[in-house]
Write a protein that holds these residues in place. Sequence first.
Motif, PDB file in Angstrom:
ATOM      1  N   VAL A  38       0.976   4.024  -2.946  1.00 24.53           N
ATOM      2  CA  VAL A  38       0.667   5.338  -2.602  1.00 24.53           C
ATOM      3  C   VAL A  38       1.809   6.458  -2.988  1.00 24.53           C
ATOM      4  O   VAL A  38       1.571   7.578  -3.567  1.00 24.53           O
ATOM      5  CB  VAL A  38       0.388   5.722  -1.260  1.00 24.53           C
ATOM      6  CG1 VAL A  38       0.048   7.162  -0.726  1.00 24.53           C
ATOM      7  CG2 VAL A  38      -0.995   5.111  -0.859  1.00 24.53           C
ATOM      8  N   PHE A  86      -8.812  -1.134   9.666  1.00 23.49           N
ATOM      9  CA  PHE A  86      -9.020  -0.031   8.831  1.00 23.49           C
ATOM     10  C   PHE A  86     -10.472   0.066   8.649  1.00 23.49           C
ATOM     11  O   PHE A  86     -11.027   1.050   8.979  1.00 23.49           O
ATOM     12  CB  PHE A  86      -8.001   0.020   7.611  1.00 23.49           C
ATOM     13  CG  PHE A  86      -8.080   1.470   7.043  1.00 23.49           C
ATOM     14  CD1 PHE A  86      -7.783   2.652   7.456  1.00 23.49           C
ATOM     15  CD2 PHE A  86      -9.122   1.530   5.940  1.00 23.49           C
ATOM     16  CE1 PHE A  86      -7.527   3.865   6.979  1.00 23.49           C
ATOM     17  CE2 PHE A  86      -9.184   2.897   5.420  1.00 23.49           C
ATOM     18  CZ  PHE A  86      -8.514   3.838   5.620  1.00 23.49           C
ATOM     19  N   THR A  87     -10.885  -1.062   8.187  1.00 24.59           N
ATOM     20  CA  THR A  87     -12.422  -0.979   7.796  1.00 24.59           C
ATOM     21  C   THR A  87     -13.251  -1.021   8.891  1.00 24.59           C
ATOM     22  O   THR A  87     -14.496  -0.233   8.802  1.00 24.59           O
ATOM     23  CB  THR A  87     -12.766  -1.907   6.794  1.00 24.59           C
ATOM     24  OG1 THR A  87     -12.481  -3.228   7.128  1.00 24.59           O
ATOM     25  CG2 THR A  87     -12.049  -1.755   5.265  1.00 24.59           C
ATOM     26  N   LEU A 103       0.765  -1.391  -0.107  1.00 27.52           N
ATOM     27  CA  LEU A 103       0.023   0.068   0.012  1.00 27.52           C
ATOM     28  C   LEU A 103       0.627   1.128   0.079  1.00 27.52           C
ATOM     29  O   LEU A 103       0.460   2.011  -0.863  1.00 27.52           O
ATOM     30  CB  LEU A 103      -1.045  -0.181   1.370  1.00 27.52           C
ATOM     31  CG  LEU A 103      -1.890   1.138   1.246  1.00 27.52           C
ATOM     32  CD1 LEU A 103      -3.136   0.690   0.415  1.00 27.52           C
ATOM     33  CD2 LEU A 103      -2.521   1.172   2.654  1.00 27.52           C
ATOM     34  N   LYS A 137      -8.722  -5.191   8.145  1.00 32.02           N
ATOM     35  CA  LYS A 137      -9.791  -5.338   8.687  1.00 32.02           C
ATOM     36  C   LYS A 137     -10.004  -4.312   9.877  1.00 32.02           C
ATOM     37  O   LYS A 137     -11.050  -3.580  10.096  1.00 32.02           O
ATOM     38  CB  LYS A 137      -9.860  -6.802   9.850  1.00 32.02           C
ATOM     39  CG  LYS A 137     -10.963  -6.941  10.652  1.00 32.02           C
ATOM     40  CD  LYS A 137     -12.231  -7.212   9.402  1.00 32.02           C
ATOM     41  CE  LYS A 137     -13.405  -7.549  10.511  1.00 32.02           C
ATOM     42  NZ  LYS A 137     -14.655  -7.294   9.897  1.00 32.02           N
ATOM     43  N   LEU A 189     -10.561   8.449  -0.757  1.00 29.61           N
ATOM     44  CA  LEU A 189     -10.134   7.292  -0.220  1.00 29.61           C
ATOM     45  C   LEU A 189      -8.655   7.506  -0.045  1.00 29.61           C
ATOM     46  O   LEU A 189      -7.952   7.068   1.116  1.00 29.61           O
ATOM     47  CB  LEU A 189     -10.261   6.050  -1.116  1.00 29.61           C
ATOM     48  CG  LEU A 189     -11.855   5.416  -0.627  1.00 29.61           C
ATOM     49  CD1 LEU A 189     -12.135   4.287  -1.591  1.00 29.61           C
ATOM     50  CD2 LEU A 189     -11.441   4.715   0.935  1.00 29.61           C
ATOM     51  N   LEU A 190      -7.913   7.989  -1.023  1.00 28.45           N
ATOM     52  CA  LEU A 190      -6.580   8.122  -1.030  1.00 28.45           C
ATOM     53  C   LEU A 190      -6.204   9.134   0.128  1.00 28.45           C
ATOM     54  O   LEU A 190      -5.209   8.797   0.800  1.00 28.45           O
ATOM     55  CB  LEU A 190      -5.891   8.708  -2.469  1.00 28.45           C
ATOM     56  CG  LEU A 190      -4.450   8.406  -2.814  1.00 28.45           C
ATOM     57  CD1 LEU A 190      -4.360   7.141  -2.915  1.00 28.45           C
ATOM     58  CD2 LEU A 190      -4.415   9.156  -4.228  1.00 28.45           C
ATOM     59  N   GLN A 208     -22.761   3.071  16.523  1.00 27.94           N
ATOM     60  CA  GLN A 208     -23.152   1.540  17.472  1.00 27.94           C
ATOM     61  C   GLN A 208     -22.462   1.728  18.614  1.00 27.94           C
ATOM     62  O   GLN A 208     -21.224   1.809  18.701  1.00 27.94           O
ATOM     63  CB  GLN A 208     -23.102   0.461  16.859  1.00 27.94           C
ATOM     64  CG  GLN A 208     -23.945   0.044  15.794  1.00 27.94           C
ATOM     65  CD  GLN A 208     -23.809  -1.200  15.151  1.00 27.94           C
ATOM     66  OE1 GLN A 208     -22.787  -1.922  15.171  1.00 27.94           O
ATOM     67  NE2 GLN A 208     -24.652  -1.772  14.574  1.00 27.94           N
ATOM     68  N   ILE A 258      -6.484   7.072   3.377  1.00 25.96           N
ATOM     69  CA  ILE A 258      -5.480   6.317   3.465  1.00 25.96           C
ATOM     70  C   ILE A 258      -4.077   6.978   3.633  1.00 25.96           C
ATOM     71  O   ILE A 258      -3.669   6.363   4.615  1.00 25.96           O
ATOM     72  CB  ILE A 258      -5.357   5.582   2.195  1.00 25.96           C
ATOM     73  CG1 ILE A 258      -6.358   4.508   1.954  1.00 25.96           C
ATOM     74  CG2 ILE A 258      -3.944   4.497   2.247  1.00 25.96           C
ATOM     75  CD1 ILE A 258      -6.537   3.877   0.548  1.00 25.96           C
ATOM     76  N   LEU A 267     -12.419   3.501   9.894  1.00 26.00           N
ATOM     77  CA  LEU A 267     -13.286   3.889   9.052  1.00 26.00           C
ATOM     78  C   LEU A 267     -14.405   4.669   9.692  1.00 26.00           C
ATOM     79  O   LEU A 267     -14.925   5.858   9.347  1.00 26.00           O
ATOM     80  CB  LEU A 267     -13.529   3.217   7.733  1.00 26.00           C
ATOM     81  CG  LEU A 267     -12.761   3.473   6.466  1.00 26.00           C
ATOM     82  CD1 LEU A 267     -13.203   2.760   5.383  1.00 26.00           C
ATOM     83  CD2 LEU A 267     -12.691   4.862   6.056  1.00 26.00           C
ATOM     84  N   MET A 319     -26.185   4.594   5.385  1.00 28.37           N
ATOM     85  CA  MET A 319     -24.925   3.723   5.964  1.00 28.37           C
ATOM     86  C   MET A 319     -24.952   3.537   7.332  1.00 28.37           C
ATOM     87  O   MET A 319     -24.033   3.039   8.043  1.00 28.37           O
ATOM     88  CB  MET A 319     -23.443   4.071   5.574  1.00 28.37           C
ATOM     89  CG  MET A 319     -23.317   3.736   3.950  1.00 28.37           C
ATOM     90  SD  MET A 319     -21.814   4.659   3.355  1.00 28.37           S
ATOM     91  CE  MET A 319     -20.576   3.688   4.353  1.00 28.37           C
TER      92      MET A 319
END
Lengths: 357, 551
Positions: free
Chosen positions: B21, B462-463, B17, B460, B363-364, B549, B367, B467, B544
């Motif tokens: 980049v 990160f998402t 990654l 995982k 996104l870039l 939560q 990241i 995020l 979304m």
Amino acid sequence: MAMKKWMSSITALTMAAVLFTGCGSTGGNSAAPANNGGQDAAPEKPQGKLTVYVGFQEDHAVAAIKKFTEDTGIQASMIRMSGGEILAKVRAEQGNPQADVWYGGPADTFVQATAEELLQPYTSPIAEKIDAKYKDPDGNWTGIYVGALGFASNKEFLAKKGLEAPKTWEDLLNPAYKGEIVMADPASSGTAYTAMYTVLKVMGSEEKGFEYLSKLHPQIQQYTTSGSAPGRMVGMGEAGVGVLFAHDVIKYQEEGFDSLELTIPEDGTGYETGAIGIIKNTKNEELAQKFVDWALSPAGQEVGKTVGSYQNLTNPDAVGPEKAVKLSDINTIDYDVVEAGKERQRLIDKWSVEVKK
Amino acid sequence: MSAMFKRFKREPLLPILIVLVMLCLLVFIVYPLFQIAKSSFVGSTGEVGLQGYQRVLSGGGLFHALVNSLVLAILTATLSTVIAYVFAYTFAYVKVPFKKLFNGIAILPVISPPFVIALSAMLLLGKQGLITKNLLGLENANIYGLHGLVLVQTLSFFPIAFLTLSGLLRSISPSLEEASQNLGASRLKTFLSVTLPLSVPGIANAFLLVFVQSLADFGNPMTIGGNYSTVAREIYLQAVGSYNLQAGAALAMVLLTVTIIVYILQNFWVGKKSYVTVTGKPTGQRRMIESGAVKHGLFTFCMIMSIAVIAFYALVPIGSFIKLWGINNSLTLDHYKYVFSIGQKAIKDTLTLAIVATPIAGLLGMIIAFLIVRKRFFGKKALEVISMLSIAVPGTVIGIGYILAFNKAPLALTGTGIIIVAAFVIRSMPVGIRSGVAALQQIDPSIEEAATNLGASGSKVFTSVVLPLIKSAFFSGLVNSFVKSMTAMSAIIFLISAKYNLITASILAQVEAGRIGVASAYCTILILIMIVALILLNLLVKWMGGKEQSA
């Protein structure tokens, strides 16, 4: 839970896609969406498509390209930019030209492009009808229209001050005009450079011309970037007097700026020769030549007057707009385009240093 | 070494990654800048030397323009940041009516090309201005110059500061402030000793962003600058007007140096501090200020600002139906006829390319922000500096740099859509990075560590952890990217081609020709597109799951 999983895989996918499209192109295998493939390198078919950089007004440009396709059946796409932008673009793209024809804008820039070998000479059979002072002897560029410089004054401003519209360059030095004159910046505008070169000629020498320009400087409210902007500012009452091309003033009058009054300097005025040329290393030379032939023909030259462009035409067979200011009716200086183009950089630099401190 | 290997085993994707980049940034920022640096030493006939720099310095105008630019940038950045902070604070802390309206209004100035605000300023405050002439009866109002520029730039750029600050202020945990108040501190004391210090990185970021924007802006100085010359405008005049790429590039290098110095100072001052307020412990809702002088004062301020912005914007749609502003005020549809006969292609092209560029930039940006804040790796500082560099380069110069850099194989991108998308991404990404960094600095790394310890992979974490926590920053980044792409002007003026034309270039042409009606019609369409896009993005956020939560 399932939703969450789905979400994270979508995100991961998008990320991958981003990095691929973002960087994939670095490998040269461009895979960008919304792009019909990199056809830059594809060999051109003879019935290719022309690309034209246009230097005059957009509505005129669109009408001209449409008429050209109607008349010849050749597809062409165009983009409108100012003369300076076109030269910078053509210069930057010289290794891989993106356009075939440079259509319109002052010949001074074409002269500079010729000196930098950015143009491909072509002498159209129609060009022999055109007066020698409106074309390059080697065929790098050919004149399509000619327009004289003039003064645009705001009638209400004149009435309030009890003035008559300026009739000579000297008139602009009248103290009543202090801070009321607008013209463009010669560095960015072909129009303003034409005016500057004209003043040097009218005053008789470079030295006297610069003396005049120094006296004019405190009279100027501002130097605009674009050559025709002074007309709008005077029409809106932002300023009293503007220096710009007569055909632009007429266009503004037609668009409803009733307060504009046009005068042509009696002690001599310069004019712009709008030109056309073929860009060096075009992949569509044959089509480009056809375009030049068409642009020089009456059919091509007479498009302008249908969309409110009031320049004089260079082809004697073409019927110019009735409203145009004829060069034969006014006192024009001997405007040497070649000299103007060659001296351009030096004179603009000198002006920036000595006048516009 | 073995530690590094362990890290690699756990996060095999990370180095890949980082390399990807870096490659992107090298190709689309560093390489073009290198080309420009090269051009600044090479004349049009190919001789190498310092003529460009000499011309710049002997002209005398440069130093003057530089001082002018700095004065303007400081004034604009200060004003914009203050206004944006008040707006953002009101938004996060005060219960006021019309919140949605204020939010919309604060974002409004972003969604149109800046020189339109300049035009409105002329129409409102110029010699024939609605306010100056018709309301106040002034004879010789002059809007051209520094004061006009500060006004127009502040109106244009404070939303950028607002977008940066509002996400940040909303994410400050109320528990600290409650603690301060429970210990007997007054509201003011709490604000000064808790809220304000916590928002310092955001304020610094906002200031920096606006400062650099103001420095690089060339649309406004060209429209309303009068004889107040600025560096960006001089660069344009040198490169495009005098056809002296060498002097233009030399000037650009000077400007770049100034910006980099500013950035380093800023970084030195802010970068040392860490502000963790999101700890993973559940927090309650913030108690809003519901009454009192503070509320009324803030409300009045926002109201006045909003009315001012509305006044500026009302002119654009109104002007698009008026035959000739101030001269002939009859209503007409001519301008729209003109746009739809001539500008269709530009509208379609702009939309397509902006839609492609937006997610890439968003996104870039995130990241890169994540890498900068959370990861340690070789070349991190370089990544940070390079990624922020793009905003410092005047768009005109980026445009020329791209043409110089991408004109021959293997990177023959001139005239393609890719080059415009790249410019969009590079030009809009820094804002995303900034807001991402500001948001991430507030999240305690222990949350991510917990996920990692429970066996989640880097992607995982990160998402599913990072995020969601920086979602609001991410979406404000998306909105900003889309808007910036739709309204980008200076960079793309050189990149448009017959294949791809853009709305802003058409507007600029109309402004230059003095067809304010047509320019306004284009802008009205542009603003409508933006509003639709904003509504869609908001719906997307809601869909979304706007609510966090709680564990």
